[in-house]
Design a protein around this motif. Structure first.
Motif, short mmCIF file in Angstrom:
data_model
loop_
_atom_site.label_atom_id
_atom_site.label_comp_id
_atom_site.label_asym_id
_atom_site.label_seq_id
_atom_site.Cartn_x
_atom_site.Cartn_y
_atom_site.Cartn_z
N VAL A 233 -10.62 -7.25 3.05
CA VAL A 233 -9.01 -6.85 3.57
C VAL A 233 -8.78 -5.63 3.07
CG1 VAL A 233 -6.81 -7.68 3.49
CG2 VAL A 233 -8.57 -9.21 3.49
N LEU A 234 -8.47 -4.70 3.95
CA LEU A 234 -8.01 -3.36 3.25
C LEU A 234 -6.45 -3.23 3.71
CD1 LEU A 234 -10.79 -1.77 5.63
CD2 LEU A 234 -10.96 -1.94 2.99
N ASN A 235 -5.91 -2.37 3.11
CA ASN A 235 -4.33 -2.10 3.38
C ASN A 235 -4.07 -1.46 4.50
OD1 ASN A 235 -5.31 0.60 2.77
ND2 ASN A 235 -3.27 1.36 1.93
N ALA A 236 -5.02 -1.38 5.46
CA ALA A 236 -4.68 -0.97 6.91
C ALA A 236 -5.96 -1.07 7.82
CB ALA A 236 -4.26 0.36 6.90
N ASP A 237 -5.89 -1.02 8.97
CA ASP A 237 -7.02 -1.11 10.00
C ASP A 237 -7.64 0.22 9.80
OD1 ASP A 237 -8.74 -1.24 12.12
OD2 ASP A 237 -7.43 -2.04 13.21
N PRO A 238 -9.02 0.22 9.32
CA PRO A 238 -9.74 1.28 9.10
C PRO A 238 -9.98 2.19 10.55
CG PRO A 238 -11.32 -0.51 8.83
CD PRO A 238 -9.93 -0.95 8.91
N ARG A 239 -9.68 1.22 11.57
CA ARG A 239 -9.84 2.01 12.97
C ARG A 239 -8.60 3.01 13.23
NH1 ARG A 239 -10.94 -3.05 16.56
NH2 ARG A 239 -9.29 -3.57 15.36
N LEU A 240 -7.57 2.80 12.55
CA LEU A 240 -6.31 3.62 12.64
C LEU A 240 -6.14 4.36 11.63
CD1 LEU A 240 -4.04 0.71 14.17
CD2 LEU A 240 -5.68 2.16 15.62
N VAL A 306 -0.40 -0.73 -3.61
CA VAL A 306 -0.62 0.11 -2.35
C VAL A 306 0.37 -0.66 -1.20
CG1 VAL A 306 -3.06 0.68 -2.72
CG2 VAL A 306 -2.51 -1.39 -1.66
N PRO A 307 0.76 0.52 -0.46
CA PRO A 307 1.41 0.25 0.78
C PRO A 307 0.50 -0.48 1.88
CG PRO A 307 1.26 2.60 0.41
CD PRO A 307 0.70 1.89 -0.68
N LEU A 388 4.48 -2.61 17.18
CA LEU A 388 4.99 -3.32 16.33
C LEU A 388 4.39 -2.73 14.80
CD1 LEU A 388 7.33 -5.12 14.89
CD2 LEU A 388 5.80 -6.89 15.17
N LEU A 389 5.13 -1.84 14.22
CA LEU A 389 4.48 -1.54 13.08
C LEU A 389 5.25 -2.18 11.81
CD1 LEU A 389 3.00 0.43 11.02
CD2 LEU A 389 4.74 2.00 11.20
N THR A 390 4.32 -2.80 10.85
CA THR A 390 4.78 -3.54 9.85
C THR A 390 4.39 -2.89 8.45
OG1 THR A 390 4.80 -5.49 10.92
CG2 THR A 390 4.90 -5.81 8.36
N ILE A 391 5.61 -2.29 7.54
CA ILE A 391 4.83 -1.60 6.39
C ILE A 391 5.24 -2.33 5.16
CG2 ILE A 391 4.88 0.53 5.14
CD1 ILE A 391 5.73 1.86 7.53
N ARG A 392 4.52 -2.79 4.34
CA ARG A 392 4.69 -3.68 2.98
C ARG A 392 4.86 -2.46 1.98
NH1 ARG A 392 3.09 -8.79 2.36
NH2 ARG A 392 4.00 -8.50 0.34
N THR A 394 7.04 -0.30 1.16
CA THR A 394 7.29 1.03 1.64
C THR A 394 8.29 1.85 1.04
OG1 THR A 394 8.08 1.94 3.80
CG2 THR A 394 9.16 0.14 3.07
N THR A 395 8.45 3.21 1.32
CA THR A 395 9.20 4.25 0.61
C THR A 395 9.87 5.07 1.82
OG1 THR A 395 7.58 5.76 0.49
CG2 THR A 395 8.03 4.27 -1.33
N PRO A 396 10.98 5.60 1.80
CA PRO A 396 11.37 6.39 2.61
C PRO A 396 10.46 7.50 3.32
CG PRO A 396 13.03 6.28 1.20
CD PRO A 396 11.90 5.65 0.52
N GLU A 397 9.65 8.08 2.42
CA GLU A 397 8.61 9.12 2.65
C GLU A 397 7.67 8.57 3.68
OE1 GLU A 397 9.40 8.59 -0.73
OE2 GLU A 397 10.99 9.81 -0.21
N ILE A 398 7.25 7.28 3.31
CA ILE A 398 6.12 6.56 4.11
C ILE A 398 6.56 6.47 5.41
CG2 ILE A 398 4.81 4.30 4.48
CD1 ILE A 398 4.63 4.33 1.22
N VAL A 399 7.85 5.84 5.61
CA VAL A 399 8.50 5.52 6.75
C VAL A 399 8.38 7.00 7.68
CG1 VAL A 399 10.54 4.77 8.02
CG2 VAL A 399 9.72 3.45 6.06
N LYS A 400 8.96 7.87 7.16
CA LYS A 400 9.03 9.32 7.83
C LYS A 400 7.71 9.76 8.56
CE LYS A 400 11.32 13.59 7.11
NZ LYS A 400 11.98 14.42 6.16
#
Ligand code: ADP
Ligand code: ASP
Ligand code: MG
Length: 426
Positions: A233-240, A306-307, A388-392, A394-400
């Motif tokens: 399980v990674l912190n995001a899809d490695p294809r993206l 990690v986010p 639909l983007l879900t961020i766990r 998160t910080t304002p910089e990440i969202v931006k």
């Protein structure tokens, strides 16, 4: 007893099947090996069912022939002693589909028709895997889950009868003792309403992970391992995302939240049967059986360092408003959701105001029908082709960074998680 699950990507070719044999051969305990349809076979069978239902038989048979050739080319490459016998077994399944296609009378229930055809991918892949394991001296017993895993008749999204299935499975295993069993993921069976033979059912697309969890629950397995084309399980899809990080340990709670938000690595329904019996789930890389991967287990630890980013694509945002200006939460919510569920739609997000409720659902052929149904009583507006983007964490910089250049149609933030319904500019 342990459960190993191999997905379509893992068994898509002869090399993959040989690798499965090597992994199973190294296991030190009794195993149930749960297998998906090979490669993209389920998609191809869906096309067969669609053509068949529309009576475009030439196209249906052409597609079926591609499926035949694909499986034959894989078994040819495996150079098996019982090649001819296996080929006959595969042909018998394909002939069953051909008979369904040729039937004169139109099927009344598309979903039932779909299940009889689409379930064949797993029937074929498990015949192949069982034969190849036997030839590698890993003697195994073939489990026909369409007879053992009893479900209701909700075709394409069947619910498992845990009591009957446990009885069936335990009895069969008691009567056929072995150290290795091979079972289909994704499929079950229900009694035909006409009282004839059992009908095959399916548990929802990508449902083999769920099957593995159900089998583990029913047999009180020690653990489940799902072998994937990723390190775990990674912190995001490695294809993206390029710089993904492995999450070595997750709680059931975090795992179900990630899966429900759309992290494709685990089917969302997988967690519950495991959590109920505190059975750990290992997600390990198929390509490197020595790597540990991730474990999902009964821990209080939360993902914190990690986010985590999850994109759920192909979403429709639908906003529903009672025509008489009544309060939506007090007067209409029940009715709106019963319409949504009647059309088998999966809701990924809800937001409400005084007189509107907005829901995000996965795109599917049922969405238009549902909107027409809702329009009888409500004003309905909708946008298709969204994500639909879900961020766990998160910080304002990440969202931006993640939302730059994109139009946000709806946002929802809680203490740990931010969710955005996004239209990506072309
Ligand atoms: P299976 O072979 O069991 O059907 P899937 O293709 O359904 O496996 O799931 C594996 C895929 O999930 C990976 O190839 C990866 O691209 C994707 N994925 C999405 N999110 C994640 C994540 N958070 N961690 C790992 N893989 C992910
Ligand atoms: N073969 C089924 C599908 O592709 C189930 C699975 O692979 O999990 O949806
Ligand atoms: Mg899959």
């Amino acid at each position: 007893m342990r459960v190993y699950k191999f997905g379509g990507a893992s068994v898509r070719n002869a090399a993959g099947i040989r690798n499965l044999v090597s992994i199973v051969g190294k296991a030190s305990t009794d195993l149930v090996v749960v297998v998906s349809a090979m490669g993209k076979t389920t998609n191809a069978l869906e096309r067969v069912a669609d053509f068949g239902y529309r009576r475009e038989l030439e196209m249906a048979f052409r597609q079926l022939d591609d499926i035949r050739q694909y499986h034959y080319s894989v078994i040819d490459e495996l150079s098996l002693r019982y090649h001819a016998l296996l080929r006959d077994g595969i042909e018998a399944i394909l002939q069953e589909i051909a008979t369904l296609l040729r039937r004169q009378e139109l099927p009344t229930d598309y979903d039932e028709y779909y299940d009889q055809i689409v379930s064949c991918g797993e029937l074929i892949s498990t015949q192949i895997v069982s034969c190849v394991l036997n030839e590698a001296d890993i003697t195994n017993v073939y489990l026909d889950m369409s007879k053992l895993l009893r479900t209701d008749a909700t075709h394409r999204d069947a619910h498992v009868d845990m009591v009957l299935s446990e009885n069936n499975l335990r009895k069969y295993i008691r009567n056929h003792p072995a150290t290795c069993y091979v079972a289909q993921g994704y499929i079950g069976g229900t009694l035909s309403l006409s009282g004839g033979d059992m009908l095959r059912t399916t548990l929802g697309r990508e449902g083999s992970d769920y099957s593995a969890a159900i089998v583990a629950n029913l047999l009180d397995a020690e653990s489940v391992t799902i072998w994937k084309d990723v390190p775990g399980v990674l912190n995001a899809d490695p294809r993206l995302f390029d710089d993904t990080v492995l999450i070595p340990k997750l709680s059931y709670y975090d795992a179900v939240e990630l899966a429900y938000s759309g992290a494709q690595v685990i089917h969302p329904k997988t967690i519950r049967p495991l959590e109920n019996k505190k059975i750990p789930l290992y997600v390990r890389p198929f390509a490197d059986a020595t790597a540990e991967g991730s474990v999902i287990c009964d821990t209080q630890e939360r993902i914190s360092n990690v986010p985590v980013y999850i994109w759920r694509k192909r979403q429709v945002l639908i906003t529903i408003r009672p025509k008489d200006f009544s309060f939506v939460l007090e007067d209409s919510l029940n009715q709106i959701f019963s319409v949504i569920y009647k059309h088998h739609l999966k809701v990924s997000l809800i937001q409400s105001s005084a007189v509107t409720v907005s829901v995000c659902v996965d795109e599917s052929r049922h969405v238009d029908e549902m909107i027409d149904d809702l329009k009888k009583k409500y004003s309905v507006t909708f946008n298709m082709g969204l994500s639909l983007l879900t961020i766990r964490g998160t910080t304002p910089e990440i969202v931006k960074k993640q939302t730059a250049g994109k139009t946000i149609l709806l946002s929802q933030t809680t203490r740990r998680t931010a969710r955005y319904v996004i239209r990506e500019e072309q």
